[in-house]
Design an enzyme around this catalytic site. Structure first.
Site, PDB file in Angstrom:
ATOM      1  CG  HIS A 163       5.921  18.114  15.185  1.00 52.46           C
ATOM      2  ND1 HIS A 163       5.164  17.831  16.301  1.00 52.46           N
ATOM      3  CD2 HIS A 163       6.909  18.962  15.608  1.00 52.46           C
ATOM      4  CE1 HIS A 163       5.650  18.508  17.342  1.00 52.46           C
ATOM      5  NE2 HIS A 163       6.710  19.185  16.941  1.00 52.46           N
ATOM      6  CB  SER A 284       3.183  -5.340  -7.230  1.00 54.23           C
ATOM      7  OG  SER A 284       1.816  -5.605  -7.495  1.00 54.23           O
ATOM      8  CE  LYS A 290       3.866  -0.436  -5.001  1.00 56.63           C
ATOM      9  NZ  LYS A 290       2.742  -1.042  -4.291  1.00 56.63           N
ATOM     10  CD  GLU A 297       6.608  -2.735   3.099  1.00 60.82           C
ATOM     11  OE1 GLU A 297       5.385  -2.660   3.262  1.00 60.82           O
ATOM     12  OE2 GLU A 297       7.123  -3.173   2.059  1.00 60.82           O
TER      13      GLU A 297
END
Ligand code: ARG
Length: 469
Positions: A163, A284, A290, A297
């Site tokens: 979970h 970024s 970043k 992804e």
């Protein structure tokens, strides 16, 4: 024989008096995507020519001229000088027309007893057989990269989750090996699929079977198939071999997406379990600090296309009356997109995995925090004779108490712990460490270092056999 007004060139010009509408011609042509099947079309055509010769439908000399002609076509295709003509619709008609141009009228004998319906099924099966072998090699590379990281971190603990809540300590190697076993099943699925792909459809012709005495067994052997398809209507009407491949690819993509999602999560500042190397991350355009795990992804993201392609192909096939229907020409773009997506994923995953830096100290700290060994206290009480359900209740109360004190279970003094059960003794603290928790799970398949070493050995033994095994 070409009727007035009909542009010369269509294979069916005899029956037609009118040329194709340009929009219709553009709409029905598959050349833009099926041209990539040319290597298989040539291999299949050469084998079909040999089958015609064995059946004495062409002479040895005609066979030679056909083979030389097909080789000339191959040279043009390899050199990039082949004159692709969209008005010839698909790769099959393009190859045949060029063969006739280069080899003369004997080229027109090649299509004896053959239809594009069995020809396309053959091309797809030859293509898929090769792709499946290639995918297997890619999967072995991914598994080897996972095994190498597991080996590097054989004893590193981390929190295991259910979970997405901290559950129990596990070994990082255990977590990584879970993916190896998933990918091993993916390999087995593709292997199964290959057996159903590896069936030879030529001789089915349009649907009813060739009207010439073709030795289909010999032809199957010639093309290294396991055997000929047993029913000509089935051979030209079904695409289950292709759907099965797309389904296997979708499942594999699902596995890769979960691995990518785990790593993306672990790379957050909140987790801080792993760092991607600069080579597999991007920055970024606005936020200078970043570092984004783009590769991971996109592995996750591209899995959507794999599902979409399966759904598209299944939907195309649904409810089609037997046998061949033009709808089936729509099978190729989903197939090629899945193959390209899969190969891209399998190419980038191994080096990305190899370049990960795991923050084992942080993982270790997290593994021991937030009551992760509460189950071990319950197990301790069970070993003292308490039924597990009662032990669960006792430990639940102890956890609630420890939380209210802002302490971990192992930080509570013995008198406080004994308020919850007189069965708790001074030896309890040794049972509540991460190491003890790991060691206790020595069951086959468990997270104890010895059990994980066993899994590692099993994975390595399978991989030692290499692709195709
Ligand atoms: N281009 C066709 C396909 O991809 C080949 C088979 C066509 N057969 C036909 N009768 N139109 O399915």
């Amino acid at each position: 024989m070409t009727a007035a007004g009909t542009p010369p060139g269509k294979a069916w010009s005899g029956r037609f008096t009118q040329g194709a509408d340009p929009a219709a011609e553009a709409f029905t042509a598959s050349l833009s995507f099926d041209r990539r099947l040319w290597p298989y079309d040539l291999v299949g055509s050469a084998a079909w020519a040999r089958a015609l010769a064995r059946a004495k439908l062409i002479t040895a000399e005609e066979l030679e001229r056909l083979q030389a002609g097909l080789e000339a076509v191959r040279s043009e295709l390899e050199a990039g000088t082949f004159p692709f003509r969209r008005e010839l619709e698909d790769i099959h008609m393009n190859v045949e027309r060029r063969l006739i141009e280069l080899a003369g009228p004997v080229g027109g004998k090649l299509h004896t007893g053959r239809s594009r319906n069995d020809q396309i099924a053959l091309d797809e099966r030859l293509y898929l057989r090769e792709i499946i072998d290639h995918v297997d090699g890619g999967l072995v590379d991914v598994e080897r990269a996972l095994v190498a990281q597991a080996e590097r971190h054989r004893e590193a603990p981390m929190p295991g989750y259910t979970h997405l809540q901290r559950a129990q300590p596990v070994l990082l190697a255990h977590h990584l090996l879970a993916y190896v076993f998933m990918l091993e099943r993916d390999r087995a699925r593709f292997r199964d699929c290959r057996a159903r792909v590896n069936v030879m459809p030529l001789g089915a012709a349009a649907l009813a079977g060739a009207a010439f005495a073709i030795d289909r067994e010999a032809l199957a052997r010639d093309l290294r198939f396991d055997g000929p398809s047993p029913n000509s209507m089935d051979a030209v009407a079904d695409r289950d071999y292709l759907l099965e491949f797309l389904a296997d690819a979708a499942i594999l993509g699902m596995h890769c997406s979960r691995l990518a999602a785990d790593l993306t999560l672990w790379a957050t500042a909140e987790f801080g379990f792993v760092e991607f190397s600069d080579a597999f991350a991007t920055g970024s355009s606005i936020m200078p600090q970043k570092k984004n795990p783009d590769v991971a992804e996109l592995i996750r993201g591209k899995t959507g296309r794999l599902y979409g392609n399966l759904t598209a192909a299944l939907t195309t096939m649904k409810g089609l009356p037997l046998t061949y229907n033009s709808d089936m020409q729509e099978d190729k773009e989903p197939l090629f997109d899945t193959v390209d997506t899969l190969e891209a994923i399998l190419r980038v995953l191994p080096p990305m995995l190899g370049s990960l830096t795991f923050r084992t100290e942080r993982m270790r700290d997290a593994a021991g925090a937030h009551y992760s060994t509460a189950t071990d206290l319950a197990d301790y009480l069970v070993r003292q004779g308490l039924p597990f359900r009662e032990a669960h209740e006792v430990v639940g109360r102890a956890v609630r108490h420890a939380m209210s004190r802002g302490r971990e279970l192992g930080d509570l003094p013995l008198e406080e712990l004994r308020q919850f059960s007189p069965l708790i003794g001074g030896d309890v603290y040794a049972a509540l460490t991460v190491e003890a928790s790991l060691r206790a799970r020595a069951v086959l398949g468990g997270t104890a270092p010895d059990a994980v070493r066993e899994q590692l050995a099993q994975a390595k033994a399978r991989l030692a056999r290499g692709p195709g095994a």
